[in-house]
Scaffold this active site. Structure first.
Site, PDB file in Angstrom:
ATOM      1  N   ASN A 114       0.825  -1.202   0.000  1.00  0.00           N
ATOM      2  CA  ASN A 114       0.000   0.000   0.000  1.00  0.00           C
ATOM      3  C   ASN A 114       0.865   1.260   0.000  1.00  0.00           C
ATOM      4  OD1 ASN A 114      -2.578  -1.357   0.211  1.00  0.00           O
ATOM      5  ND2 ASN A 114      -2.003  -1.861   2.322  1.00  0.00           N
ATOM      6  N   CYS A 133      -5.433  -8.401  -3.654  1.00  0.00           N
ATOM      7  CA  CYS A 133      -6.147  -7.281  -4.268  1.00  0.00           C
ATOM      8  C   CYS A 133      -6.757  -7.760  -5.576  1.00  0.00           C
ATOM      9  CB  CYS A 133      -5.209  -6.104  -4.511  1.00  0.00           C
ATOM     10  SG  CYS A 133      -6.026  -4.735  -5.359  1.00  0.00           S
ATOM     11  N   ASN A 185      -8.360 -10.828   2.976  1.00  0.00           N
ATOM     12  CA  ASN A 185      -8.073  -9.573   3.671  1.00  0.00           C
ATOM     13  C   ASN A 185      -9.371  -9.096   4.326  1.00  0.00           C
ATOM     14  OD1 ASN A 185      -9.369  -8.951   1.296  1.00  0.00           O
ATOM     15  ND2 ASN A 185      -8.034  -7.279   0.718  1.00  0.00           N
ATOM     16  N   CYS A 198     -12.493  -1.549  -5.622  1.00  0.00           N
ATOM     17  CA  CYS A 198     -11.817  -2.573  -4.821  1.00  0.00           C
ATOM     18  C   CYS A 198     -12.468  -3.911  -5.132  1.00  0.00           C
ATOM     19  CB  CYS A 198     -11.921  -2.255  -3.334  1.00  0.00           C
ATOM     20  SG  CYS A 198     -11.182  -3.525  -2.265  1.00  0.00           S
ATOM     21  N   THR A 243     -11.751  -7.130  -3.999  1.00  0.00           N
ATOM     22  CA  THR A 243     -12.107  -7.950  -2.839  1.00  0.00           C
ATOM     23  C   THR A 243     -13.247  -7.301  -2.064  1.00  0.00           C
ATOM     24  OG1 THR A 243     -10.342  -6.892  -1.541  1.00  0.00           O
ATOM     25  CG2 THR A 243      -9.830  -9.017  -2.581  1.00  0.00           C
TER      26      THR A 243
END
Length: 280
Positions: A64, A73, A162, A222, A224
């Site tokens: 990140n 990701c 995640n 995003c 996920t």
């Protein structure tokens, strides 16, 4: 050091091919901070390193903008799949990509040698509190109240490798997003911090989403997070199992067959390539 800039629906990444470039792994976090800076670097939501893998076609590590490492990701993996295929590094239209969240399998829709769409098997969602991870008693977190910043949010916690905190709202535009996002990301209930998704349900087959990513802040998309949002929608009875997720820069299509893996379909685009000053 050669790099390629790519994005999935505006969620943008710097790809570095470590099959060709020699980069000291100890430098990965610091490089992410410098290269992802939008004023003094290249500018991106993350730095993606492509590395050899003993169990897959490639290993993907992603850092990140604050230097922290992400487990996985979804938008980045689509960019990686496009990069590998269009450079002849893989020949098949199914690719095995090793991540910290496990081996993911993107499937490519190819037209005239170009990758037009990528469908990724994102694995099974993890729903137990300890798997998120999140503090508190054993069990799932479905519509549980979370207090922060003088407000109470009803949250559903999902891990797609995640952590994600999903919040359903009546009006996405009314959410104090820039305030609530960082407060929830760093809430003590989440020992590893969390990604935060605010969701407005349009129909059982369509939702709108804004996302505050752990370590990156607000991003345009995003992968996920879109998967986690649909899983949460199903578990709370708000959506079906085949849902179009509307994001700031476009749509992702998410499928969650009953009791099975989650699948994400969406585009990936390369923007430019360049050289960045780096010495080992």
């Amino acid at each position: 050091m050669h790099f390629t800039k790519a994005h999935g629906l505006g969620n943008d990444f710097i790809l570095v091919d470590c099959f060709k470039e020699k980069v000291n792994p100890e430098d990965f976090p610091g490089l992410a901070v410098k290269m992802c800076d939008r004023h003094f670097g290249v500018g991106a939501d993350g730095l993606v390193l492509l590395l050899p893998s003993p169990s897959a076609d490639v290993s993907m590590r992603i850092f990140n903008p604050d230097g922290s490492e992400a487990e996985m990701c979804g938008n980045a993996i689509r960019c990686v799949a496009k990069y590998l295929y269009e450079r002849g590094m893989v020949k098949a239209d199914r690719i095995r990509v090793e991540t910290l969240a496990g081996v993911m399998i993107p499937e490519l829709l190819v037209e005239e040698g170009r990758v037009r769409l990528v469908r990724v098997d994102m694995g099974e969602p993890r729903l137990e509190r300890s798997e998120i991870p999140m503090e508190g008693p054993p069990g799932r977190v479905l519509g549980e109240p979370l207090e922060t910043g003088g407000a109470v949010y009803r949250i559903t916690a999902v891990s797609m490798g995640n952590p994600h905190c999903v919040i359903f709202v009546q009006d996405l535009d009314a959410v104090p997003f820039q305030t609530a996002g960082p407060l929830i990301e760093t809430h003590p209930a989440f020992p590893r911090r969390t990604n935060v998704e605010f969701i407005q349900v349009l129909t059982p087959e369509e939702i709108k989403m804004r996302v505050w990513e752990r370590g990156a802040g607000e991003t345009m998309a995003c992968g996920t997070g879109a998967c986690a949002a649909v899983v949460a929608g199903v578990l709370n009875g708000y959506t079906g199992r085949r849902v179009t997720v509307h994001l700031k820069a476009g749509d992702l299509f998410i499928e969650w067959p009953e009791g099975k893996h989650v699948y994400m379909s969406g585009p990936a685009e390369e923007v430019f390539s360049g050289e960045y000053p780096y010495r080992t």
